[in-house]
Design an enzyme around this catalytic site. Structure first.
Site, PDB file in Angstrom:
ATOM      1  N   GLU A 238       0.813  -1.222   0.000  1.00 49.90           N
ATOM      2  CA  GLU A 238       0.000   0.000   0.000  1.00 49.90           C
ATOM      3  C   GLU A 238       0.845   1.270   0.000  1.00 49.90           C
ATOM      4  O   GLU A 238       0.800   2.069   0.939  1.00 49.90           O
ATOM      5  CB  GLU A 238      -0.986  -0.004   1.164  1.00 49.90           C
ATOM      6  CG  GLU A 238      -2.017  -1.112   1.031  1.00 49.90           C
ATOM      7  CD  GLU A 238      -3.004  -1.163   2.188  1.00 49.90           C
ATOM      8  OE1 GLU A 238      -2.719  -0.591   3.254  1.00 49.90           O
ATOM      9  OE2 GLU A 238      -4.063  -1.788   2.022  1.00 49.90           O
TER      10      GLU A 238
ATOM     11  N   GLU B 235      -6.937  -7.874  -0.792  1.00 43.99           N
ATOM     12  CA  GLU B 235      -7.301  -7.848   0.629  1.00 43.99           C
ATOM     13  C   GLU B 235      -8.708  -7.301   0.770  1.00 43.99           C
ATOM     14  O   GLU B 235      -9.041  -6.281   0.156  1.00 43.99           O
ATOM     15  CB  GLU B 235      -6.419  -6.878   1.430  1.00 43.99           C
ATOM     16  CG  GLU B 235      -4.991  -7.257   1.620  1.00 43.99           C
ATOM     17  CD  GLU B 235      -4.261  -6.196   2.467  1.00 43.99           C
ATOM     18  OE1 GLU B 235      -4.921  -5.482   3.258  1.00 43.99           O
ATOM     19  OE2 GLU B 235      -3.044  -6.079   2.313  1.00 43.99           O
TER      20      GLU B 235
HETATM   21  C1  GLA Z   1      -4.274  -2.805   5.073  1.00 47.91           C
HETATM   22  C2  GLA Z   1      -2.945  -3.527   5.128  1.00 47.91           C
HETATM   23  C3  GLA Z   1      -2.977  -4.804   5.899  1.00 47.91           C
HETATM   24  C4  GLA Z   1      -3.832  -4.668   7.130  1.00 47.91           C
HETATM   25  C5  GLA Z   1      -5.217  -4.231   6.731  1.00 47.91           C
HETATM   26  C6  GLA Z   1      -6.167  -4.157   7.903  1.00 47.91           C
HETATM   27  O1  GLA Z   1      -5.006  -3.067   3.972  1.00 47.91           O
HETATM   28  O2  GLA Z   1      -2.409  -3.786   3.852  1.00 47.91           O
HETATM   29  O3  GLA Z   1      -1.651  -5.135   6.255  1.00 47.91           O
HETATM   30  O4  GLA Z   1      -3.265  -3.726   7.984  1.00 47.91           O
HETATM   31  O5  GLA Z   1      -5.122  -2.955   6.161  1.00 47.91           O
HETATM   32  O6  GLA Z   1      -7.447  -3.752   7.501  1.00 47.91           O
END
Ligand code: GLA
Ligand code: ZN
Length: 673
Positions: A153, A312
């Site tokens: 991210e 995710e």
């Molecule tokens: C982000 C991160 C993950 C985790 C999630 C929790 O998307 O990439 O590592 O912290 O948030 O919602």
């Protein structure tokens, strides 16, 4: 040519972030056994593992990761392998404290969380390149390896750093972009408030100033920060391409506008082999499935319409909002399959096994603290089965009905200080128009303002404050050639330097819309106006009004009260073969719906009658057929008209005429033909 699909993955992707380093080795075997039970096809490993992989400078410990990868491979689970460059080890920071990023006010972040990175820092770049090289050399042809997951991210939690090495890097970036200091002065309008520079060396990042700083500088700094993070992505990607040829490289985006506002994903989409996205429901009382659909459409658009992957989302609640409700029974499947309907080649989660320690222990996981005797686990296993039944959709593409123009750079510009009203918010307009289109059951492609629009029957422009001359010509040509355009207020106001276009507003849109705007007149908080039209039409509006002067456009709806009473509120302009609508106020949802109904009619888009508002119907099509996804977000059974008979893939039943769609259910019909 790197491949764009995960190597060796023959099913839809299903799995999650897997952090075995948080668990003793005997749990790993159990993990793989449970992954098989749930039908997990791929997991993301090693995203935060740098401190374990390189416990001291130049000293490596790959043994544990070797064993994890071998175990997963034996279990038939493919691996999305992370480069751990989002969290360098503490020894690195103690040796290079200036690699910790600095805020606008000069304070430096400390080690002890994650994502504390100055992307301009040369020591960070060297260390990141080194660990990436070591990983690629060791695992580049590992049989479990399906794809590379660079960093995590980009753009959050630190969107820009304001340190001295960023200052130096910013000056280099300006030199490349502008050539001379005079060109910078011109672009930023530094004649204003005596801000003129005589040497590029005098320029700093836009740090804290007594009152509002230079908007051109602020906008360029956002571009610089985005480009600098991208330089580091490219650096890692190129190492991986060289040492691990043929394996796709991605980095997980967060396209939801509520979750990341610092990256220009149009540019990022061109850099990755496969677009992947993280999406989390924002539980602020609004319809979360609409926000989800918008993020999924935006992700697919960033991927140029090609299949992408949801890397995710959460099995149930998250832990980082003020209040974190669990997902309702069935909601995880609806969320997952809604992403799939809109182009995702599977559904992955954060995370596989719920942590016992650390900051995310109350974030849901596929294997919850309560283990396998839980509702979440049962739904996980069920979803694995559903995805298995949908494997044949791989490679098909989502069919869109309308285009919405979107540009991150315009959004950045619009969020700068001292605008006509702080109640106007570009994201809110984008959300509102998207929601109105969603409610009409129209699937949206987001499009860059300078991209080819000729294939779109209807183009909607929510609030495109920054528009280049080229974008204006593009949109005008689109209308002349027979397109239907809908433009919302505060569009086409400034150029790429946040300088107001020459002449009356809205500079590059005047010809297309057949009007000028003499003046904005934002409303006071809570103030409303009425907008009326033929046949007794009457709608509520707030936040914004304008003094519109038609030059060829016809007035469709008129302000009934307020400063602009009697003047045009909504206009329609015939130009060439096409039609351009303009709305100069913030219509409520009813007005917006009526406006889009009229525009859809102009565009020849037939209304999708007979579907309840929260029944989502989306199609994917390709070599393996046409697939109709129907998702019932309501608590009432519904019927969905089918254009052809077909086979429902989740139940295996034949379907024809009107498909039965039980409350809360998802159905996917492969249409005959
Ligand atoms: C982000 C991160 C993950 C985790 C999630 C929790 O998307 O990439 O590592 O912290 O948030 O919602
Ligand atoms: Zn920095």
């Amino acid at each position: 040519m790197p491949d764009t699909t995960p190597r060796g993955l023959t099913r839809l992707a299903f799995g999650g972030d897997y952090n075995p380093e948080q668990w003793p080795e005997d749990v790993w075997r159990e993990d793989v056994r449970l992954m098989r039970e749930a039908g997990v096809s791929m997991v993301s490993v090693g995203i935060f593992s740098w401190a374990l992989l390189e416990p001291a400078p130049g000293e490596y410990d790959f043994g544990w990761l070797d064993r994890v990868l071998d175990l997963l491979h034996e279990g038939g689970v493919r691996v999305d392998l992370g480069t751990p460059t989002v969290v360098p080890p503490v020894w690195f920071y103690r040796a290079h404290p200036e690699a910790l990023p600095v805020r606008e006010d000069g304070t430096r972040y400390e080690f002890g969380s994650r994502g504390a990175i100055c992307h301009s820092n040369a020591d960070y770049r060297a260390a990141a390149a080194n660990i990436t090289t070591r990983l690629a050399e060791r695992y580049g042809d590992h049989p479990a390896l399906a794809m590379w997951h660079v960093h995590n991210e980009y753009g959050v939690p630190v969107s820009a750093c304001y340190c001295d090495s960023c200052a130096a890097h910013f000056r280099r970036w300006l030199a490349t972009a502008y050539g001379t200091v005079d060109a910078v002065n011109e672009a930023w309008g530094t004649a204003f408030w005596g801000q003129r520079y005589t040497d590029l060396e005098q320029i700093n990042p836009p740090r804290v100033t007594p009152t509002v700083g230079n908007p051109g500088q602020a906008l360029d700094y956002r571009r610089f920060a985005d480009a600098t993070a991208r330089e580091n992505f490219r650096m890692e990607r190129d190492i991986l391409h060289r040492l691990s040829p043929g394996v796709p490289v991605t980095t997980n985006f967060m396209t939801a506008l509520s979750q990341c506002d610092s990256l220009d994903y149009w540019a990022w989409g061109r850099e990755v082999d496969l677009v992947t996205n993280d999406h989390y429901l924002i539980t602020d009382g609004r319809r979360t499935h609409v926000n989800l659909a918008m993020a999924a459409d935006l992700t697919r658009s960033v991927a140029g319409g090609a299949p992408w992957l949801l890397l995710e989302h959460s099995p149930s609640g998250v832990n980082w909002q003020p209040r974190n409700p669990a997902k309702a029974p069935g909601q995880m499947a609806r969320n997952s399959l809604a992403h799939v309907a809109r182009g995702s080649e599977g559904a992955m989660f954060f995370q596989w096994r719920q942590s016992r320690r650390g900051a995310e222990k109350f974030h849901s996981a596929m294997v919850p603290h309560g283990g396998t005797g839980t509702r979440v686990w049962r739904e996980v296993v069920e979803l694995g089965g559903s995805l298995d039944a949908l494997n044949e959709i791989r490679g098909t593409r989502t069919v869109a009905d309308v285009a919405v123009l979107w540009d991150w750079q315009s959004w950045w510009a619009q969020n700068l200080d001292w605008r006509p009203s702080e109640d106007h918010n570009a994201r809110e307009r984008a959300d509102a128009f998207y929601e109105a289109l969603y409610d009409r059951h129209l699937t949206v492609d987001f499009v860059h303002p300078e991209a080819d629009l000729s294939a779109c029957p209807l183009v909607v422009v929510p609030a495109l404050y920054l528009m280049t001359e080229a974008a204006g010509r593009n949109v005008t040509r689109y209308v002349e050639n027979g397109g239907t355009l809908v433009v919302s207020y505060f569009s086409g106001i400034v150029d790429e330097h946040d300088a107001v276009h020459d002449g009356a507003y809205p500079g590059p849109l005047r010809d297309a819309l057949g009007l000028t705007v003499e003046e904005f007149s934002p409303l006071l908080q809570g103030e409303r106006v009425r907008v009326t039209g033929p046949g007794g039409a009457e709608f509520d509006a707030d936040v914004w009004t304008e003094f519109v002067v038609p030059h060829g456009a016809e007035t469709v709806w008129t302000y009934a009260d307020g400063l602009t009473a009697g003047r045009p509120a909504v206009t329609r302009h015939r130009l060439g073969e096409g039609t351009a609508w303009y709305v100069s106020t913030r219509l409520g949802q009813a007005g917006l719906d009526a406006l889009l109904g009229r525009a859809a009619e102009d565009a020849g888009i037939a209304p999708r009658d007979g579907l309840p508002r929260d029944v989502e119907v989306v199609r994917r099509t390709g070599e393996s057929g046409t697939f109709l996804f129907a998702i019932n977000h309501t608590a009432t059974d519904a019927k969905v008209p089918l254009e052809a008979p077909g086979t429902e893939l989740l139940t295996g039943e034949r379907a024809a005429g009107r498909l039965a769609l039980p409350a809360g259910a998802v159905r996917v019909v492969r249409l005959d033909g």
